[in-house]
Design an enzyme around this catalytic site. Structure first.
Site, PDB file in Angstrom:
ATOM      1  N   THR A   1       0.714  -1.176  -0.122  1.00 11.88           N
ATOM      2  CA  THR A   1       0.154  -0.008   0.035  1.00 11.88           C
ATOM      3  C   THR A   1       1.101   1.376   0.055  1.00 11.88           C
ATOM      4  O   THR A   1       2.039   1.210   0.580  1.00 11.88           O
ATOM      5  CB  THR A   1      -1.067   0.035   1.112  1.00 11.88           C
ATOM      6  OG1 THR A   1      -1.593   1.413   1.482  1.00 11.88           O
ATOM      7  CG2 THR A   1      -0.022  -0.262   2.356  1.00 11.88           C
ATOM      8  N   ASP A   2       0.301   2.383  -0.538  1.00  9.63           N
ATOM      9  CA  ASP A   2       0.975   3.633  -0.280  1.00  9.63           C
ATOM     10  C   ASP A   2       0.989   4.276   1.056  1.00  9.63           C
ATOM     11  O   ASP A   2       1.553   5.046   1.377  1.00  9.63           O
ATOM     12  CB  ASP A   2       0.193   4.822  -1.454  1.00  9.63           C
ATOM     13  CG  ASP A   2      -1.364   4.948  -0.778  1.00  9.63           C
ATOM     14  OD1 ASP A   2      -1.680   4.339  -0.074  1.00  9.63           O
ATOM     15  OD2 ASP A   2      -1.867   6.076  -1.667  1.00  9.63           O
ATOM     16  N   GLU A   3       0.139   3.649   1.903  1.00  6.85           N
ATOM     17  CA  GLU A   3      -0.004   4.181   3.390  1.00  6.85           C
ATOM     18  C   GLU A   3       1.505   3.833   3.911  1.00  6.85           C
ATOM     19  O   GLU A   3       1.700   4.724   4.914  1.00  6.85           O
ATOM     20  CB  GLU A   3      -1.070   3.387   4.204  1.00  6.85           C
ATOM     21  CG  GLU A   3      -2.445   3.732   3.482  1.00  6.85           C
ATOM     22  CD  GLU A   3      -3.462   3.638   4.364  1.00  6.85           C
ATOM     23  OE1 GLU A   3      -3.364   3.573   5.732  1.00  6.85           O
ATOM     24  OE2 GLU A   3      -4.812   3.524   4.086  1.00  6.85           O
TER      25      GLU A   3
ATOM     26  N   TYR B   1      -2.213  -0.702  11.074  1.00 11.81           N
ATOM     27  CA  TYR B   1      -2.244  -1.232   9.863  1.00 11.81           C
ATOM     28  C   TYR B   1      -1.031  -1.038   8.715  1.00 11.81           C
ATOM     29  O   TYR B   1      -0.285  -1.920   8.264  1.00 11.81           O
ATOM     30  CB  TYR B   1      -3.579  -0.855   9.024  1.00 11.81           C
ATOM     31  CG  TYR B   1      -3.335  -1.063   7.237  1.00 11.81           C
ATOM     32  CD1 TYR B   1      -3.633  -2.254   6.930  1.00 11.81           C
ATOM     33  CD2 TYR B   1      -3.265  -0.126   6.503  1.00 11.81           C
ATOM     34  CE1 TYR B   1      -3.419  -2.602   5.755  1.00 11.81           C
ATOM     35  CE2 TYR B   1      -3.073  -0.227   5.097  1.00 11.81           C
ATOM     36  CZ  TYR B   1      -3.381  -1.727   4.818  1.00 11.81           C
ATOM     37  OH  TYR B   1      -3.258  -2.088   3.323  1.00 11.81           O
TER      38      TYR B   1
ATOM     39  N   LYS C   1       2.217  -3.360   7.399  1.00 13.84           N
ATOM     40  CA  LYS C   1       2.285  -3.545   6.093  1.00 13.84           C
ATOM     41  C   LYS C   1       3.686  -3.005   5.722  1.00 13.84           C
ATOM     42  O   LYS C   1       4.635  -3.656   5.031  1.00 13.84           O
ATOM     43  CB  LYS C   1       1.410  -2.766   5.159  1.00 13.84           C
ATOM     44  CG  LYS C   1      -0.112  -3.072   4.887  1.00 13.84           C
ATOM     45  CD  LYS C   1      -0.267  -4.613   4.507  1.00 13.84           C
ATOM     46  CE  LYS C   1       0.096  -4.499   2.991  1.00 13.84           C
ATOM     47  NZ  LYS C   1      -0.310  -5.958   2.650  1.00 13.84           N
TER      48      LYS C   1
HETATM   49  P1  NAD Z   1      -9.770  -7.288   1.903  1.00 11.90           P
HETATM   50  O1  NAD Z   1      -9.528  -7.162   3.345  1.00 11.90           O
HETATM   51  O2  NAD Z   1     -10.642  -7.106   1.073  1.00 11.90           O
HETATM   52  O3  NAD Z   1      -9.183  -8.839   1.682  1.00 11.90           O
HETATM   53  C1  NAD Z   1      -8.148  -9.596   2.231  1.00 11.90           C
HETATM   54  C2  NAD Z   1      -8.077 -11.018   1.817  1.00 11.90           C
HETATM   55  O4  NAD Z   1      -7.262 -12.000   2.555  1.00 11.90           O
HETATM   56  C3  NAD Z   1      -9.476 -11.656   2.355  1.00 11.90           C
HETATM   57  O5  NAD Z   1     -10.035 -12.600   1.432  1.00 11.90           O
HETATM   58  C4  NAD Z   1      -9.115 -12.494   3.814  1.00 11.90           C
HETATM   59  O6  NAD Z   1      -9.882 -13.674   4.169  1.00 11.90           O
HETATM   60  C5  NAD Z   1      -7.713 -12.978   3.236  1.00 11.90           C
HETATM   61  N1  NAD Z   1      -6.997 -13.032   4.610  1.00 11.90           N
HETATM   62  C6  NAD Z   1      -6.695 -12.438   5.419  1.00 11.90           C
HETATM   63  N2  NAD Z   1      -6.003 -12.860   6.535  1.00 11.90           N
HETATM   64  C7  NAD Z   1      -5.204 -14.092   5.765  1.00 11.90           C
HETATM   65  C8  NAD Z   1      -4.428 -15.118   6.223  1.00 11.90           C
HETATM   66  N3  NAD Z   1      -3.875 -14.840   7.248  1.00 11.90           N
HETATM   67  N4  NAD Z   1      -4.347 -16.075   5.430  1.00 11.90           N
HETATM   68  C9  NAD Z   1      -4.848 -16.298   4.255  1.00 11.90           C
HETATM   69  N5  NAD Z   1      -5.960 -15.029   4.005  1.00 11.90           N
HETATM   70  C10 NAD Z   1      -6.005 -14.176   4.572  1.00 11.90           C
HETATM   71  O7  NAD Z   1      -8.455  -6.563   1.407  1.00 11.90           O
HETATM   72  P2  NAD Z   1      -7.993  -5.756  -0.122  1.00 11.90           P
HETATM   73  O8  NAD Z   1      -8.700  -4.688  -0.015  1.00 11.90           O
HETATM   74  O9  NAD Z   1      -8.669  -6.816  -1.089  1.00 11.90           O
HETATM   75  O10 NAD Z   1      -6.495  -5.855  -0.222  1.00 11.90           O
HETATM   76  C11 NAD Z   1      -5.680  -6.782  -0.668  1.00 11.90           C
HETATM   77  C12 NAD Z   1      -4.374  -6.470  -0.415  1.00 11.90           C
HETATM   78  O11 NAD Z   1      -4.215  -5.188  -1.024  1.00 11.90           O
HETATM   79  C13 NAD Z   1      -3.729  -6.123   1.086  1.00 11.90           C
HETATM   80  O12 NAD Z   1      -2.649  -6.789   1.291  1.00 11.90           O
HETATM   81  C14 NAD Z   1      -3.885  -4.760   1.133  1.00 11.90           C
HETATM   82  O13 NAD Z   1      -3.058  -4.221   2.234  1.00 11.90           O
HETATM   83  C15 NAD Z   1      -3.259  -4.331  -0.270  1.00 11.90           C
HETATM   84  N6  NAD Z   1      -3.949  -2.921  -0.626  1.00 11.90           N
HETATM   85  C16 NAD Z   1      -5.268  -2.709  -0.638  1.00 11.90           C
HETATM   86  C17 NAD Z   1      -5.769  -1.435  -1.123  1.00 11.90           C
HETATM   87  C18 NAD Z   1      -7.138  -1.053  -0.845  1.00 11.90           C
HETATM   88  O14 NAD Z   1      -7.638   0.198  -1.419  1.00 11.90           O
HETATM   89  N7  NAD Z   1      -8.163  -2.087  -0.454  1.00 11.90           N
HETATM   90  C19 NAD Z   1      -5.009  -0.447  -1.574  1.00 11.90           C
HETATM   91  C20 NAD Z   1      -3.464  -0.808  -1.708  1.00 11.90           C
HETATM   92  C21 NAD Z   1      -3.173  -1.990  -1.449  1.00 11.90           C
HETATM   93  O1  DAU Z   2      -4.139   3.813   0.499  1.00 14.04           O
HETATM   94  C1  DAU Z   2      -4.399   2.393   0.216  1.00 14.04           C
HETATM   95  C2  DAU Z   2      -5.127   2.026   1.400  1.00 14.04           C
HETATM   96  O2  DAU Z   2      -6.625   2.513   1.032  1.00 14.04           O
HETATM   97  C3  DAU Z   2      -5.341   0.691   1.389  1.00 14.04           C
HETATM   98  O3  DAU Z   2      -3.983   0.150   1.877  1.00 14.04           O
HETATM   99  C4  DAU Z   2      -6.214   0.090   2.832  1.00 14.04           C
HETATM  100  O4  DAU Z   2      -6.160  -1.269   2.900  1.00 14.04           O
HETATM  101  C5  DAU Z   2      -7.615   0.901   2.440  1.00 14.04           C
HETATM  102  O5  DAU Z   2      -8.523   0.249   3.407  1.00 14.04           O
HETATM  103  C6  DAU Z   2      -7.645   2.353   2.219  1.00 14.04           C
HETATM  104  O6  DAU Z   2      -7.264   2.885   3.366  1.00 14.04           O
HETATM  105  P1  DAU Z   2      -7.876   4.193   3.764  1.00 14.04           P
HETATM  106  O7  DAU Z   2      -7.964   4.482   5.363  1.00 14.04           O
HETATM  107  O8  DAU Z   2      -7.440   5.422   3.061  1.00 14.04           O
HETATM  108  O9  DAU Z   2      -9.462   3.758   3.388  1.00 14.04           O
HETATM  109  P2  DAU Z   2     -10.935   4.164   3.651  1.00 14.04           P
HETATM  110  O10 DAU Z   2     -11.895   3.407   2.908  1.00 14.04           O
HETATM  111  O11 DAU Z   2     -11.203   3.260   5.220  1.00 14.04           O
HETATM  112  O12 DAU Z   2     -11.110   5.560   4.019  1.00 14.04           O
HETATM  113  C7  DAU Z   2     -10.757   6.415   2.979  1.00 14.04           C
HETATM  114  C8  DAU Z   2     -10.869   7.957   3.601  1.00 14.04           C
HETATM  115  O13 DAU Z   2     -12.307   8.170   4.001  1.00 14.04           O
HETATM  116  C9  DAU Z   2     -10.072   8.104   4.887  1.00 14.04           C
HETATM  117  O14 DAU Z   2      -9.605   9.471   4.576  1.00 14.04           O
HETATM  118  C10 DAU Z   2     -11.119   7.959   6.182  1.00 14.04           C
HETATM  119  C11 DAU Z   2     -12.357   8.351   5.413  1.00 14.04           C
HETATM  120  N1  DAU Z   2     -13.563   7.760   6.131  1.00 14.04           N
HETATM  121  C12 DAU Z   2     -13.768   6.461   6.304  1.00 14.04           C
HETATM  122  C13 DAU Z   2     -14.629   5.857   6.327  1.00 14.04           C
HETATM  123  C14 DAU Z   2     -14.859   4.303   6.558  1.00 14.04           C
HETATM  124  C15 DAU Z   2     -14.775   8.380   6.467  1.00 14.04           C
HETATM  125  O15 DAU Z   2     -14.566   9.728   6.490  1.00 14.04           O
HETATM  126  N2  DAU Z   2     -15.687   7.890   6.928  1.00 14.04           N
HETATM  127  C16 DAU Z   2     -15.861   6.453   6.906  1.00 14.04           C
HETATM  128  O16 DAU Z   2     -16.885   5.960   7.380  1.00 14.04           O
END
Ligand code: NAD
Ligand code: DAU
Length: 352
Positions: A132-134, A158, A162
């Site tokens: 992630t970019d975080e 989180y 990561k």
């Molecule tokens: P998600 O939470 O939707 O899915 C995670 C999946 O991993 C689930 O299916 C869960 O059952 C599985 N999992 C969790 N723990 C596990 C374990 N110990 N062994 C096997 N499987 C396991 O997450 P996502 O949003 O699809 O993110 C996927 C990846 O991409 C993560 O590594 C996250 O950090 C990264 N990422 C997410 C975002 C975003 O915006 N969602 C952005 C950048 C990077």
């Molecule tokens: O930047 C990549 C990341 O983006 C991934 O690594 C994470 O897995 C993914 O969950 C996401 O993280 P964020 O914290 O940015 O996403 P989230 O959707 O939780 O929140 C997006 C923005 O919106 C953040 O500034 C918090 C705000 N927010 C979120 C929720 C759930 C609200 O204002 N209200 C809300 O109820």
């Protein structure tokens, strides 16, 4: 064939669907099926021989080693993680267990497998770690976007977990020669997005006539990328990325949260007007801010564009409209994932 971990989650399931839409190379999908994993996402592959699902933990070394020995993959693409920042604030333990210890155990299993490969197989093998970019922390309004050489400065449990996993992956390349690739991506959105995250939560609440909880002043900025563009970036990095390198992936679509929510409301007003004629934006409610809330993320994608020729195909506006249309057409999916444990989470996070 390839092994995908976390392939029943949001991005992982989109990746598996996308992969099999682009080629016939089989996928073994290892997923623990936590609250975020959902086999319904993969329903369309139910009788597809190219997809094999195994329920299990990336930290289960015996299971992972036997999958590696049995299937002899040419690549492991690892999505498995705990991914929601707010959950990491309520309880960091699972994030440490999966994102750090789980990744470490996965690396150990891969190291043992890799050591037994022939020279030619070693040359072809890749471990792609999805991150992630975080990990780069937070930006001021005029700071340049995150580059691959930006120093790590994670701020939430989180992102710290990561960051730790990224460092372990890097170390396994430098120390043991494992051919790794790491991608650091910005905020994704699209089909199968679990409705605890901003965009799907807002769509879900709006359609239910519930408040739309915006944290703090709503001026935090995220750089949004349509999930299928993330998948194409990962495919490209796997195919052409330089071993040991990291690649930033992002949408170059910075938006303040309040602007995202307003655009969502306008899109819903257009596609599914509320009875009574009011705008969904009337439901916007400012609530307490997230502790340690990162103010701004922005990703510089010039490396992946220059070196691999990747570009996103959706703008934020086209991607968001597709996403709203998908959620409107898939209310059965939403209904299934928002029962039971989901309701407990919403209560813990937002109160009544
Ligand atoms: P998600 O939470 O939707 O899915 C995670 C999946 O991993 C689930 O299916 C869960 O059952 C599985 N999992 C969790 N723990 C596990 C374990 N110990 N062994 C096997 N499987 C396991 O997450 P996502 O949003 O699809 O993110 C996927 C990846 O991409 C993560 O590594 C996250 O950090 C990264 N990422 C997410 C975002 C975003 O915006 N969602 C952005 C950048 C990077
Ligand atoms: O930047 C990549 C990341 O983006 C991934 O690594 C994470 O897995 C993914 O969950 C996401 O993280 P964020 O914290 O940015 O996403 P989230 O959707 O939780 O929140 C997006 C923005 O919106 C953040 O500034 C918090 C705000 N927010 C979120 C929720 C759930 C609200 O204002 N209200 C809300 O109820």
């Amino acid at each position: 064939m390839i092994i995908v971990t976390g392939g029943a989650g949001f991005i992982g399931s989109n990746f598996v669907l996308d992969w099999l839409a682009h080629c016939d190379e089989p996928v073994v999908n290892l997923d623990k099926l936590t609250y975020a994993g959902n086999l319904q996402n993969l329903e369309s592959l139910k009788s597809d021989q190219r997809h094999t699902f195994t329920r299990g933990d990336i930290g289960d070394s015996e299971l992972v080693s036997s999958l590696l020995r049995q299937h002899r993959p040419r690549a492991v693409v690892s999505f498995a993680a705990e991914s929601h920042v707010d959950r990491s604030i309520h309880g960091p333990g699972e994030f440490i267990a999966t994102n750090i210890v789980g990744t470490f155990r996965l690396l150990e299993s891969v190291r043992a497998y890799f050591s037994e490969l022939s020279t030619a197989e070693k040359q072809n093998f890749r471990l792609l770690h999805v991150s992630t970019d975080e990990v780069y922390g937070t930006l001021g309004p005029n700071d340049p976007a995150f580059r691959e050489d930006t120093a790590y400065a994670p701020n939430s449990p989180y992102s710290a977990s990561k960051a730790a996993s990224d460092h372990l992956v890097r170390a396994y390349h430098h120390t043991y020669g494992i051919p790794v690739l790491t991608t650091n991506c910005s905020n994704n959105y699209g089909p199968y997005h679990f409705p605890e995250k901003l965009i799907p939560l807002m769509i879900h609440n709006a359609l239910a006539g519930k408040p739309l909880p915006v944290y703090g002043d709503g001026q935090q900025v995220r750089d949004w990328l349509y999930v299928r563009d993330h998948c194409s970036g990962i495919r490209m990095v796997l195919e052409k990325g330089q071993v040991g390198e990291t690649y930033n992936i992002g949408g170059s679509s910075e938006r303040a949260n309040i602007d995202v929510v307003n655009l969502l409301c306008a899109t819903l007003d257009d596609l599914k007007p509320r009875a009574g004629g009011k705008s969904y934006s009337d439901l916007i409610t400012f609530v307490a801010d997230r502790p340690g809330h990162d103010r701004r993320y922005a990703v510089d994608t010039s490396k992946i564009q220059r070196e691999l020729g990747w570009r996103p195909s959706e703008t934020f506006e086209t991607g968001l409209r597709k996403t709203v249309e998908w959620f409107l057409a898939n209310q059965g999916w939403v209904k299934n994932v928002t029962s039971g444990a989901y309701r407990d989470w919403v209560k813990a996070q937002y109160g009544n």
